[in-house]
Write an enzyme that holds these catalytic residues in place. Structure first.
Site, PDB file in Angstrom:
ATOM      1  CB  VAL A  13      -0.938  -0.013   1.244  1.00 22.58           C
ATOM      2  CG1 VAL A  13      -1.509   1.357   1.524  1.00 22.58           C
ATOM      3  CG2 VAL A  13      -2.052  -1.020   1.035  1.00 22.58           C
ATOM      4  CE  LYS A  37       8.782  -4.377   2.318  1.00 26.81           C
ATOM      5  NZ  LYS A  37       8.050  -4.930   3.445  1.00 26.81           N
ATOM      6  CB  THR A  86      -4.217  -3.776  10.528  1.00 25.29           C
ATOM      7  OG1 THR A  86      -4.583  -3.723   9.135  1.00 25.29           O
ATOM      8  CG2 THR A  86      -3.970  -2.375  11.018  1.00 25.29           C
ATOM      9  CB  CYS A 261      -7.430  -7.216   2.478  1.00 25.92           C
ATOM     10  SG  CYS A 261      -6.130  -6.003   2.310  1.00 25.92           S
TER      11      CYS A 261
END
Ligand SMILES: NC(=O)c1ccc[n+]([C@@H]2O[C@H](COP(=O)([O-])OP(=O)(O)OC[C@H]3O[C@@H](n4cnc5c(N)ncnc54)[C@H](O)[C@@H]3O)[C@@H](O)[C@H]2O)c1
Length: 415
Positions: A13, A37, A86, A261
């Site tokens: 995201v 990263k 999350t 998700c």
């Protein structure tokens, strides 16, 4: 430049969002706690399948784009966007540790009149009940000298049809003033804003979108089992039903719902409902069906190949054209087949290797010769670059969970 934005969490995201903000003439700093990263980005190497190395290389040359694992850079920006994970904890309950940690990390560097936007998916009430108090306890007055908003991310990694800027963006504020400040920034980035009245509504909107998919795909998985027993092709049924010009939305069966998700967000809502003493029967049933799906796929393979047979699993990632293994149902399927004594190999151009019980399995190339060597090929993920015609023509038997192959062929079996 239009202002300075820090994007916290540079994953599926955050990184595309940071790139979009840069393309819309913002000065951007990307912050991530994962040094590998940051290192990869500084070297101009992409770790996302949607982004080419050349795009990252160009960014690293820009004077208006910086990467850091240091939160002190937050004091130089106007807007901070939170895009951290999350996930669920081991009791399948919300784990907000990453979001809370991101807030804790930036607290010492906040300055008056900054805007903080949370984009991570979460249960309704998180912004007001968990995050806002973390700011208020430090003396910040939300809506007066600091602005807080929630804007759920709707990106669909791997999807070439919808770009981030074109997906309507839900926005909400902790107060009307917060919403106005957020609106002023996001109107420069996204083509269409959809303001809603509260952060709770925005949080719930995201969860409802994903829960609807969770329930409907699970329903299709249930129907695919029934259709098999009725000797009906469920895929043809869905195609036919989709010709109805209103009231029917197609969802498709598959090897099981995966990703960060769809199988996760409904359980955030379930947890919130439980806190209120309420039930979520639809979510519970969909979860049960989804959890059972890998065992059903294995059962179908058992009917086609005797234990000990040689199998090739095509596709480990939870969906096509990305390198994301999170919650992928391919993993329990592959592991279950190995446990049953099959000789299992896999083909996935996005996953170089995979370890199970300390044995390392490597991605296998496919060719006319190699395909003919397997007792059955199991198609779990339909990456665009896979040569389906070759699989159809050269395999002894194929089990297709994605409706990619021609089932009129006697050696092709479908979910
Ligand atoms: N992946 C998707 O398709 C998708 C789509 C819509 C919404 N979302 C939601 O967006 C959020 C992020 O998901 P993602 O898929 O990008 O996750 P991700 O794991 O790909 O990326 C998250 C990044 O955050 C970093 N991070 C973790 N804690 C941090 C901290 N305290 N400070 C700075 N960086 C930190 C991690 O190192 C990682 O690089 C989740 O809430 C997810 O549910 C994901």
């Amino acid at each position: 430049m239009k202002g300075k934005i820090a994007v916290v969490g540079l994953g599926y995201v955050g990184l595309p969002l940071a790139i979009l903000c840069h393309s819309k003439k913002f000065d951007v700093v990307g912050i991530d706690i994962d040094p590998s990263k940051i290192d990869s980005l500084k070297r101009g190497k992409s770790y996302l399948t949607d982004l080419e190395d050349s795009e990252i290389e160009q960014l690293s040359k820009s004077k208006h784009f910086a990467y850091s694992s240091n939160f002190s850079t937050v004091k130089e920006v106007d807007t901070i966007v939170i895009c951290v994970p999350t996930p669920l904890n081991n009791k399948a309950e919300p784990n907000l540790d990453f979001v809370k940690k991101a807030f804790e990390n930036m607290l010492p560097y906040l300055k008056p009149h900054q805007l903080i936007v949370v984009e991570s998916s979460t249960y309704p009430g998180t912004t007001e009940e968990v995050l806002k108090p973390m700011l208020e306890i430090e003396g910040w007055e939300i809506g007066q000298n600091l602005y807080l908003g929630y804007s759920p991310e709707r990106i669909d990694p791997g999807n070439q049809l919808f770009s981030l800027a074109n997906i309507p963006k839900i926005i909400s504020g902790s107060s009307l003033q917060c919403l106005h400040v957020l609106q002023d920034v996001y109107k420069e980035i996204f083509n269409e804003l959809v303001p809603v009245k509260s952060t709770k509504i925005a949080e719930m909107t995201k969860i409802v979108e994903n829960t609807q998919r969770f329930i409907n795909i699970s329903f299709m998985n249930e129907l695919s089992k029934l259709s098999e027993n009725l000797d009906i092709d469920i895929w043809e049924v869905i195609e036919a039903a989709s010709t109805k010009p209103y009231g029917f939305m197609p969802y498709y069966p598959g090897p099981g719902i995966g990703g960060h998700c769809i199988p996760v967000d409904p359980l955030y809502l379930k947890w919130k409902a439980q806190e209120l003493g309420l039930k979520t029967d639809f979510i519970d049933l969909a979860k049960k069906i989804n959890d059972e799906q890998p065992a059903y796929i294995i059962e179908r393979i058992n009917r086609l190949v005797e234990t000990g047979g040689k199998l090739l699993v095509i596709g480990l990632t939870y969906k096509k054209d990305i390198n994301d293994l999170r919650e992928s149902s391919s993993l329990p399927i592959l592991e279950g087949l190995i446990d049953q004594g099959y000789e299992v190999q896999y083909h996935d151009p996005f996953i170089a290797q995979f370890t199970y019980h300390e044995v390392v399995y490597y991605h296998q190339d496919i060719s006319s010769e190699s395909l003919a060597d397997y007792d059955c090929v199991i198609l779990l993920t339909d990456h665009s670059q896979i040569n389906f015609t070759l699989i159809e023509q050269k395999s002894k038997k194929v089990f297709d969970t994605r409706n990619c192959l021609d089932t009129t062929l006697p050696h092709v079996y479908k979910l």
